[in-house]
Design a protein around this motif. Structure first.
Motif, PDB file in Angstrom:
ATOM      1  N   ASP A  86      -0.688  -4.319  -7.419  1.00  0.00           N
ATOM      2  CA  ASP A  86      -1.338  -5.496  -8.053  1.00  0.00           C
ATOM      3  C   ASP A  86      -0.352  -6.490  -8.123  1.00  0.00           C
ATOM      4  OD1 ASP A  86      -3.252  -6.937 -10.158  1.00  0.00           O
ATOM      5  OD2 ASP A  86      -1.187  -5.871 -11.173  1.00  0.00           O
ATOM      6  N   ARG A 131     -10.410   3.239   4.998  1.00  0.00           N
ATOM      7  CA  ARG A 131      -9.959   2.283   4.247  1.00  0.00           C
ATOM      8  C   ARG A 131      -9.987   0.745   5.128  1.00  0.00           C
ATOM      9  NH1 ARG A 131      -9.475   1.209  -0.549  1.00  0.00           N
ATOM     10  NH2 ARG A 131      -7.077   0.373  -0.170  1.00  0.00           N
ATOM     11  N   HIS A 172       1.108  -1.135   0.181  1.00  0.00           N
ATOM     12  CA  HIS A 172      -0.129  -0.143  -0.213  1.00  0.00           C
ATOM     13  C   HIS A 172       0.894   1.328   0.250  1.00  0.00           C
ATOM     14  CE1 HIS A 172      -3.471  -2.537   0.836  1.00  0.00           C
ATOM     15  NE2 HIS A 172      -2.541  -3.393   1.430  1.00  0.00           N
ATOM     16  N   TYR A 182       1.158  -0.112  -8.828  1.00  0.00           N
ATOM     17  CA  TYR A 182       0.013   0.338  -7.980  1.00  0.00           C
ATOM     18  C   TYR A 182      -1.173   0.547  -8.943  1.00  0.00           C
ATOM     19  CZ  TYR A 182       2.789   0.162  -4.011  1.00  0.00           C
ATOM     20  OH  TYR A 182       4.018   0.574  -3.064  1.00  0.00           O
ATOM     21  N   ALA A 183      -2.549  -0.014  -8.750  1.00  0.00           N
ATOM     22  CA  ALA A 183      -2.930   0.283  -9.314  1.00  0.00           C
ATOM     23  C   ALA A 183      -4.087   1.585  -8.730  1.00  0.00           C
ATOM     24  CB  ALA A 183      -4.072  -0.582  -9.490  1.00  0.00           C
ATOM     25  N   PRO A 184      -4.769   2.701  -8.404  1.00  0.00           N
ATOM     26  CA  PRO A 184      -5.149   3.436  -7.996  1.00  0.00           C
ATOM     27  C   PRO A 184      -5.814   2.955  -7.475  1.00  0.00           C
ATOM     28  CG  PRO A 184      -4.760   4.015 -10.575  1.00  0.00           C
ATOM     29  CD  PRO A 184      -4.752   3.215 -10.200  1.00  0.00           C
ATOM     30  N   ALA A 185      -6.209   3.237  -6.139  1.00  0.00           N
ATOM     31  CA  ALA A 185      -7.136   2.936  -5.716  1.00  0.00           C
ATOM     32  C   ALA A 185      -8.572   3.463  -4.750  1.00  0.00           C
ATOM     33  CB  ALA A 185      -6.998   1.829  -3.938  1.00  0.00           C
ATOM     34  N   GLY A 186      -8.782   4.689  -5.644  1.00  0.00           N
ATOM     35  CA  GLY A 186      -9.128   6.755  -5.191  1.00  0.00           C
ATOM     36  C   GLY A 186      -8.739   7.335  -4.776  1.00  0.00           C
ATOM     37  N   TRP A 220       0.500   5.226  -0.091  1.00  0.00           N
ATOM     38  CA  TRP A 220      -0.831   7.089   0.304  1.00  0.00           C
ATOM     39  C   TRP A 220       0.551   7.957  -0.745  1.00  0.00           C
ATOM     40  CZ3 TRP A 220      -3.274   6.873   5.000  1.00  0.00           C
ATOM     41  CH2 TRP A 220      -4.486   6.124   4.727  1.00  0.00           C
ATOM     42  N   TYR A 233      -3.267   4.150  -3.635  1.00  0.00           N
ATOM     43  CA  TYR A 233      -2.270   2.888  -4.654  1.00  0.00           C
ATOM     44  C   TYR A 233      -2.661   1.666  -3.969  1.00  0.00           C
ATOM     45  CZ  TYR A 233      -1.141   7.059  -7.220  1.00  0.00           C
ATOM     46  OH  TYR A 233      -1.269   8.064  -7.929  1.00  0.00           O
ATOM     47  N   GLU A 234      -2.753   0.422  -4.235  1.00  0.00           N
ATOM     48  CA  GLU A 234      -2.608  -1.058  -4.050  1.00  0.00           C
ATOM     49  C   GLU A 234      -1.708  -1.727  -4.972  1.00  0.00           C
ATOM     50  OE1 GLU A 234      -6.267  -3.274  -1.823  1.00  0.00           O
ATOM     51  OE2 GLU A 234      -7.181  -1.316  -1.458  1.00  0.00           O
TER      52      GLU A 234
END
Length: 198
Positions: free
Chosen positions: A156, A174, A137, A162-166, A139, A153-154
């Motif tokens: 993958d 979270r 993770h 990283y995939a954007p998570a918001g 931020w 970001y989390e």
């Protein structure tokens, strides 16, 4: 032009290695190793930046389960040529008072609070390097007119990217790496006033 002090000269033709940071007592306090090069944080720290890191640290410490610890001003040894120092991190490592760095495997969350001199590294270089090292993770906290906006970001796993998570403004909720609820607006004091209390 002043000659470089001896401690700034790389010990080998390939540049600096991660373990070299522990042998540089003359280096500025916040010295990172990125791709074998020393990176110094020489600009004065903004009050907004320092205050937000402190408030985030306290908030995460209050919510972290027993198996997690929150640290700041500690480097992460990603590999032999990279040892960045995030603004704060969450680790599962046991507390050892003499430690100076963590491995990527021991880190669950990295938080970088963007400042003008670190913006490129935080948004691109570190984003890629933390993901490649397998940190789950990340931020990246931006200053939007004095209010924090947290880009989450989390990892993958298959792509090690990283995939954007918001993007969170006002509040953040979270479920990972543990249940976190933050009132982002409350992390920064209101503007104005002289702070004298009367």
């Amino acid at each position: 032009m002043t000659a470089l002090p001896d401690w700034m000269r790389p010990p080998r033709a390939e540049g600096w290695f991660a373990e070299d940071l522990d042998r540089l007592p003359e280096a500025p306090r916040h010295t990172e190793l990125i791709d074998g090069a020393l990176v110094f944080m020489m600009s004065p720290q903004r009050w907004w930046h320092g205050h937000l890191i402190t408030m985030l640290t306290v908030a995460l410490m209050e919510q972290a389960p027993a198996e997690f610890r929150v640290g700041r001003e500690m480097t992460i040894k990603l590999d032999q040529r990279n040892r960045p120092e995030p603004d704060l991190l969450v680790t599962t490592a046991s507390f050892e008072g003499d430690r100076t760095w963590f491995t990527a495997e021991e880190v669950s969350l990295v938080v970088e609070v963007v400042s003008p001199e670190s913006a490129h590294r935080d948004r691109t270089v570190k984003l890629r390097k933390y993901a490649e090292a397998g940190i789950p993770h990340y931020w990246c906290v931006e200053d939007e007119d004095g209010s924090p906006a947290v880009h989450v970001y989390e990892l993958d796993e298959p792509t090690r990217a990283y995939a954007p998570a918001g993007i969170y403004r006002g509040s953040l909720r979270r479920p990972v790496p543990f249940a976190i609820e933050l009132d982002l607006d409350a992390l920064i004091p209101p503007r104005g006033g002289n702070g004298s209390g009367g």
